[in-house]
Design a protein around this motif. Sequence first.
Motif, PDB file in Angstrom:
ATOM      1  N   GLU A  12       1.001  -1.045  -0.007  1.00 47.34           N
ATOM      2  CA  GLU A  12       0.174  -0.032  -0.058  1.00 47.34           C
ATOM      3  C   GLU A  12       1.075   1.331   0.059  1.00 47.34           C
ATOM      4  O   GLU A  12       1.521   1.614   1.054  1.00 47.34           O
ATOM      5  CB  GLU A  12      -1.023  -0.060   1.376  1.00 47.34           C
ATOM      6  CG  GLU A  12      -2.006   1.003   1.101  1.00 47.34           C
ATOM      7  CD  GLU A  12      -2.989   0.990   2.205  1.00 47.34           C
ATOM      8  OE1 GLU A  12      -4.021   1.545   2.003  1.00 47.34           O
ATOM      9  OE2 GLU A  12      -2.790   0.354   3.329  1.00 47.34           O
ATOM     10  N   ARG A  56      -5.678  -8.388   1.572  1.00 47.54           N
ATOM     11  CA  ARG A  56      -5.953  -6.920   2.021  1.00 47.54           C
ATOM     12  C   ARG A  56      -6.210  -6.821   3.752  1.00 47.54           C
ATOM     13  O   ARG A  56      -5.724  -6.122   4.295  1.00 47.54           O
ATOM     14  CB  ARG A  56      -7.070  -6.211   1.168  1.00 47.54           C
ATOM     15  CG  ARG A  56      -6.756  -5.427   0.001  1.00 47.54           C
ATOM     16  CD  ARG A  56      -7.587  -4.595  -0.817  1.00 47.54           C
ATOM     17  NE  ARG A  56      -8.860  -4.807  -0.748  1.00 47.54           N
ATOM     18  CZ  ARG A  56      -9.381  -5.657  -1.739  1.00 47.54           C
ATOM     19  NH1 ARG A  56      -8.660  -6.131  -2.602  1.00 47.54           N
ATOM     20  NH2 ARG A  56     -10.802  -6.102  -1.528  1.00 47.54           N
ATOM     21  N   ARG A  57      -7.384  -7.712   3.902  1.00 48.10           N
ATOM     22  CA  ARG A  57      -7.647  -7.953   5.418  1.00 48.10           C
ATOM     23  C   ARG A  57      -6.388  -8.090   6.235  1.00 48.10           C
ATOM     24  O   ARG A  57      -6.101  -7.634   7.360  1.00 48.10           O
ATOM     25  CB  ARG A  57      -8.722  -8.772   5.558  1.00 48.10           C
ATOM     26  CG  ARG A  57     -10.031  -8.280   5.453  1.00 48.10           C
ATOM     27  CD  ARG A  57     -11.207  -9.283   5.345  1.00 48.10           C
ATOM     28  NE  ARG A  57     -12.703  -8.981   4.894  1.00 48.10           N
ATOM     29  CZ  ARG A  57     -13.532  -9.601   4.631  1.00 48.10           C
ATOM     30  NH1 ARG A  57     -13.513 -10.857   4.551  1.00 48.10           N
ATOM     31  NH2 ARG A  57     -14.566  -9.327   4.266  1.00 48.10           N
ATOM     32  N   GLU A  60      -4.098  -5.201   6.476  1.00 48.02           N
ATOM     33  CA  GLU A  60      -4.511  -4.229   7.373  1.00 48.02           C
ATOM     34  C   GLU A  60      -4.299  -4.470   8.769  1.00 48.02           C
ATOM     35  O   GLU A  60      -3.992  -3.608   9.527  1.00 48.02           O
ATOM     36  CB  GLU A  60      -6.048  -3.954   7.138  1.00 48.02           C
ATOM     37  CG  GLU A  60      -6.647  -3.026   7.858  1.00 48.02           C
ATOM     38  CD  GLU A  60      -8.310  -2.905   7.402  1.00 48.02           C
ATOM     39  OE1 GLU A  60      -8.974  -2.912   8.487  1.00 48.02           O
ATOM     40  OE2 GLU A  60      -8.430  -2.556   6.450  1.00 48.02           O
ATOM     41  N   HIS A  63      -0.515  -4.465   9.570  1.00 49.54           N
ATOM     42  CA  HIS A  63       0.130  -3.167   9.633  1.00 49.54           C
ATOM     43  C   HIS A  63      -0.275  -2.539  10.994  1.00 49.54           C
ATOM     44  O   HIS A  63       0.700  -1.885  11.511  1.00 49.54           O
ATOM     45  CB  HIS A  63      -0.578  -2.245   8.468  1.00 49.54           C
ATOM     46  CG  HIS A  63      -0.019  -1.015   8.093  1.00 49.54           C
ATOM     47  ND1 HIS A  63      -0.635  -0.005   9.123  1.00 49.54           N
ATOM     48  CD2 HIS A  63       1.186  -0.400   7.530  1.00 49.54           C
ATOM     49  CE1 HIS A  63       0.021   1.005   8.849  1.00 49.54           C
ATOM     50  NE2 HIS A  63       1.137   0.732   7.864  1.00 49.54           N
TER      51      HIS A  63
END
Length: 188
Positions: A12, A56-57, A60, A63
């Motif tokens: 990202e 993506r989950r 996230e 992160h």
Amino acid sequence: METLWSDFLNSEWHDWRGSGRSEDRLELPVWQERFLSGWQLAALVPMPAEEALAMRRFRERLHALAVKLAEGGGMDEGDWQLLNEHLAQDAVNRRLTGEPGAVRLEYVPVTEDWRHVRAEIAASFGETLLTGETGRIRVCDNPDCRWIFYDDTRNRTKKYCDDKMCGNLMKVRRFRARKKAGMERGEE
């Protein structure tokens, strides 16, 4: 030092120069190919939609954990659960190779897919935890960048993901801010 987990988190991208632009490179086939080949992993490219959502989950949540650790926080039960749930989705076979005196134990994935990739990312993050070096996890001090990195410097004082880009940019910004403040006070 780049790690598998930090490379994944930094998929990202945010424009470090301050334009406000960002890009989710996770779903770009060219990024997927580079990521997989760079870390000697294999999975279907382009990534299927349901795998992209799972990736993506995971990114996230991982992160958020990396930022928490970078700020001096600790691991809680939910953090361990996050890593373990992705490790549990992978199956590997163990294989001995080599010859007497030079034997290696290899872990060979049963399937080469994005679940295996997530497990490898979780294992990479786990290796950082095993070394007890969570204090080396950093978020770039350039607020426009947001890059996550592992500080492998001896004195653990690295502030920027890249001293030539973000480091120089922030140095120029500080200089200009001091110059502007001096001009406002009537100094030259």
